[in-house]
Scaffold this motif. Sequence first.
Motif, short mmCIF file in Angstrom:
data_model
loop_
_atom_site.label_atom_id
_atom_site.label_comp_id
_atom_site.label_asym_id
_atom_site.label_seq_id
_atom_site.Cartn_x
_atom_site.Cartn_y
_atom_site.Cartn_z
N SER A 1 0.93 -1.19 -0.04
CA SER A 1 -0.07 -0.03 0.00
C SER A 1 0.84 1.23 -0.01
O SER A 1 0.36 2.12 -0.20
CB SER A 1 -0.95 0.13 1.14
OG SER A 1 -1.77 -1.01 1.19
N ILE A 2 2.10 1.30 0.37
CA ILE A 2 2.95 2.47 0.63
C ILE A 2 4.01 2.05 -0.70
O ILE A 2 4.91 1.21 -0.64
CB ILE A 2 3.51 2.58 1.76
CG1 ILE A 2 2.40 2.70 2.67
CG2 ILE A 2 4.45 3.75 1.77
CD1 ILE A 2 3.00 2.95 4.13
N ASN A 3 4.34 3.25 -1.52
CA ASN A 3 5.23 3.17 -2.42
C ASN A 3 6.28 4.32 -1.99
O ASN A 3 6.11 5.52 -1.94
CB ASN A 3 4.80 3.60 -3.70
CG ASN A 3 6.26 3.80 -4.98
OD1 ASN A 3 7.06 2.96 -4.74
ND2 ASN A 3 5.60 4.36 -5.91
N PHE A 4 7.67 3.82 -1.36
CA PHE A 4 8.62 4.59 -1.01
C PHE A 4 9.53 4.94 -2.08
O PHE A 4 10.42 4.04 -2.73
CB PHE A 4 9.42 4.04 0.06
CG PHE A 4 10.08 4.72 0.89
CD1 PHE A 4 9.72 5.11 2.33
CD2 PHE A 4 11.38 5.23 0.41
CE1 PHE A 4 10.64 6.00 2.97
CE2 PHE A 4 12.30 6.12 1.33
CZ PHE A 4 11.94 6.42 2.64
N VAL A 5 9.35 6.28 -2.85
CA VAL A 5 10.13 6.27 -4.12
C VAL A 5 11.58 7.10 -3.73
O VAL A 5 12.62 7.12 -4.61
CB VAL A 5 9.34 7.25 -4.94
CG1 VAL A 5 8.11 6.53 -5.33
CG2 VAL A 5 9.05 8.73 -4.21
N GLY A 6 11.71 7.75 -2.49
CA GLY A 6 12.73 8.31 -2.00
C GLY A 6 13.07 9.77 -2.55
O GLY A 6 11.86 10.32 -3.10
N PHE A 7 14.30 10.05 -2.94
CA PHE A 7 14.61 11.36 -3.21
C PHE A 7 14.29 11.62 -4.69
O PHE A 7 14.45 10.83 -5.45
CB PHE A 7 15.89 11.69 -3.08
CG PHE A 7 16.44 13.11 -3.36
CD1 PHE A 7 15.96 14.28 -2.90
CD2 PHE A 7 17.21 13.31 -4.70
CE1 PHE A 7 16.48 15.38 -3.14
CE2 PHE A 7 17.72 14.41 -5.08
CZ PHE A 7 17.19 15.84 -4.24
N VAL A 8 13.68 12.70 -4.84
CA VAL A 8 13.13 12.93 -6.55
C VAL A 8 14.19 14.01 -6.90
O VAL A 8 14.13 15.30 -6.30
CB VAL A 8 11.64 13.40 -6.61
CG1 VAL A 8 11.38 13.58 -8.03
CG2 VAL A 8 10.83 12.40 -6.03
N PRO A 9 14.91 13.83 -7.94
CA PRO A 9 16.01 14.54 -8.32
C PRO A 9 15.75 16.30 -8.67
O PRO A 9 16.28 17.12 -9.06
CB PRO A 9 16.89 13.90 -9.33
CG PRO A 9 16.01 13.07 -9.92
CD PRO A 9 14.87 12.72 -8.75
N SER A 10 14.51 16.37 -9.37
CA SER A 10 14.01 17.87 -9.87
C SER A 10 12.73 18.02 -9.52
O SER A 10 11.84 17.00 -9.22
CB SER A 10 14.52 17.57 -11.23
OG SER A 10 13.14 16.91 -12.08
N ASN A 11 12.51 19.41 -9.43
CA ASN A 11 11.19 19.61 -9.11
C ASN A 11 10.17 19.21 -10.33
O ASN A 11 9.19 19.02 -10.00
CB ASN A 11 11.26 21.42 -9.06
CG ASN A 11 11.95 21.77 -7.89
OD1 ASN A 11 11.91 21.04 -6.72
ND2 ASN A 11 12.40 23.13 -7.83
N LYS A 12 10.57 19.44 -11.59
CA LYS A 12 9.91 19.09 -12.58
C LYS A 12 9.30 17.41 -12.48
O LYS A 12 8.04 17.20 -12.50
CB LYS A 12 10.36 18.93 -13.98
CG LYS A 12 9.60 18.67 -15.17
CD LYS A 12 10.27 18.70 -16.37
CE LYS A 12 9.48 18.58 -17.76
NZ LYS A 12 10.25 18.66 -19.04
N GLU A 13 10.18 16.54 -12.02
CA GLU A 13 9.86 15.17 -11.76
C GLU A 13 8.81 14.96 -10.55
O GLU A 13 7.76 14.32 -10.60
CB GLU A 13 10.94 14.42 -11.52
CG GLU A 13 11.87 14.05 -12.91
CD GLU A 13 12.94 13.49 -12.46
OE1 GLU A 13 13.07 12.20 -12.41
OE2 GLU A 13 14.17 14.32 -12.23
N LEU A 14 9.26 16.06 -9.47
CA LEU A 14 8.33 15.84 -8.17
C LEU A 14 7.03 16.44 -8.67
O LEU A 14 6.07 15.63 -8.09
CB LEU A 14 9.05 16.88 -7.18
CG LEU A 14 8.46 16.77 -5.87
CD1 LEU A 14 8.18 15.43 -5.23
CD2 LEU A 14 9.03 17.83 -5.05
#
Length: 408
Positions: free
Chosen positions: A282-295
């Motif tokens: 139920s939880i997707n732990f994606v971690g650090f997202v490298p760019s604001n666009k991707e986030l």
Amino acid sequence: MLNNTSQILIATFSPWKNGKRMPTNGMVEPLVEYFSTRYKSVYLLDQPHPGSDILMPRIEVYKYGKLKKVQSSSFLISALSPLLAAQNVSATQVSFKLRDFLSVIDLVIGQKLKIDLFIGFESVNAIAGIFLKKVGFIKKVVYYVSDFSPKRYKSKWFNKFYLFLDKTAARYSDATWNVSEAMPAAREKLGYNMKDFSPQILAPNAFFRKEIKFLPLDKTKPFSIIYAGTLGLENGPDLAIQMMPQIIRRFPSASLTVAGGGRPEDEKLLKNLIKKLNLEKSINFVGFVPSNKELYSLVRKHRLLIAPYKAIRESVRWYADAVKIRMALACGLPVVTTQVPPNGKLAEKAGAGIITKDNPKDLANVIINIFSNKKTYLKMRKAAISAAKENTWENSYSSALNKMDLTN
């Protein structure tokens, strides 16, 4: 009054990893975008944050919106390298503050610059600008504040020194740009005579207009929640995880995405908590997202954002402008938050957010109520979209400059 031939100097910071500037920086992109497209010359003095893989400040020179030159600080500043390398850990380091102060002086005097407007991110930079104004190199100084707390540091003497620097910068600059109205209010509670201070101007966090957009509802995932931000436990990512069993009992298909970076020990604790509660599906732990666009692209795919800041007495979050709340609205998501962030109250007032207590049960109850009533959810979503329309960097900075009588 500024005009198109004015020269601007911006002194701020960025974390650098693998030779790249990280997105969690001191407003580098919006400051450069706004000022470089309006004025003849913009100098960016980017001071690498402790923990970066480079130590020396980076100077970027923009002419009418185009990057023309990149260079490093002079040999004088590079002499600090051994000391900086010895203390290059992500935390407040006195040696880095000394580097920052000297790098401003070194750039302006060394290159004999005549600056019409200096924007100093954090007090040390602003104080360097104030000194340079006194000796005739700078006309106007802005002290730009994104984080403030009356009890920022545990060490009493160090906290007093921090407050002394803030007080000096806020008093002797030509204006103080605060990202939150809670900041000048906190200074006043410290007993300061605010009549002696520079004008306290609100310059809230914002977005580029192209970033403010949302997906059609049918392109988002039903009953999906996202936590997006630093994984420090004071921000409540553990509360977001702990609320999920209660939500899943009501909505079995409910999901939580956890996006953000932080200390390895915090990340390990959160992953262990997910396993302990059997929430891997139920939880997707994606971690650090490298760019604001991707986030932002990731956030838009969800139905709701949670900002579960913990009510810790000495947290800086009581005074800051929570970017994740503004990001939620910019992406068309209602937000559930706690009593901590000042702009949570703004989201609630706009009808785009709900404030509740900082515990899993109350957070879960609010989210269940929102997901149980489609009419309520759609009303909040519409309010979020409406509230974000004019939350642009252009409006934030233009308003601040106008209040300084620097623009028409």
